[in-house]
Scaffold this motif. Structure first.
Motif: not given
Length: 131
Positions: A5-9, A11-13, A74-81, A105-106
């Protein structure tokens, strides 16, 4: 099954991961779990990022080796992560599912807006084969 599950802080991950694990009995892992101090408080330390991600990956590998399903949020903002997890899924012949969260959602860890904006700028779309 390995679910990433990826997303910004904020985002509901974590919330989504907990819900999936409750329904499926999968193990929930995220790097933030390894930033908890002895008193049970979250303490971000950028110097520990490499180590906490390595620990998260090792825990995931161990659970997949034991035949358990795992949800990693985790955030996983870049694919290599995600690459270590993608390789794990293949190595363990685990079905792979990647979910993106886009809610706002904060965030519970107090990540500053400038850091979130920097993550947003380097966000990479999933390659077609994982969509």
């Amino acid at each position: 099954m390995l679910t990433l599950i990826r997303g910004l802080p904020g985002s509901g991950k974590s919330t989504l991961a907990a819900a999936i694990c409750q329904i499926t009995d999968a193990v929930h892992l995220e790097a933030d779990q390894f930033m908890i101090d002895r008193s049970g408080n979250y303490r971000f330390d950028s110097r520990k990022l490499r180590d906490v991600h390595a620990r998260c990956e090792a825990e995931c590998d161990g659970h997949l080796s034991a035949g358990q399903s795992v949800v990693v949020s985790n955030t996983f903002s870049e694919i290599w992560e995600m690459q270590a997890y993608l390789d794990m899924a293949e190595r363990h012949h685990a079905a792979l599912q990647i979910i993106e969260c886009h809610g706002r959602f904060g965030n519970i860890h107090g990540v500053p807006d400038d850091k979130i904006n920097a993550m947003r700028k380097r966000w990479q779309q999933l390659p077609e084969r994982y969509s």
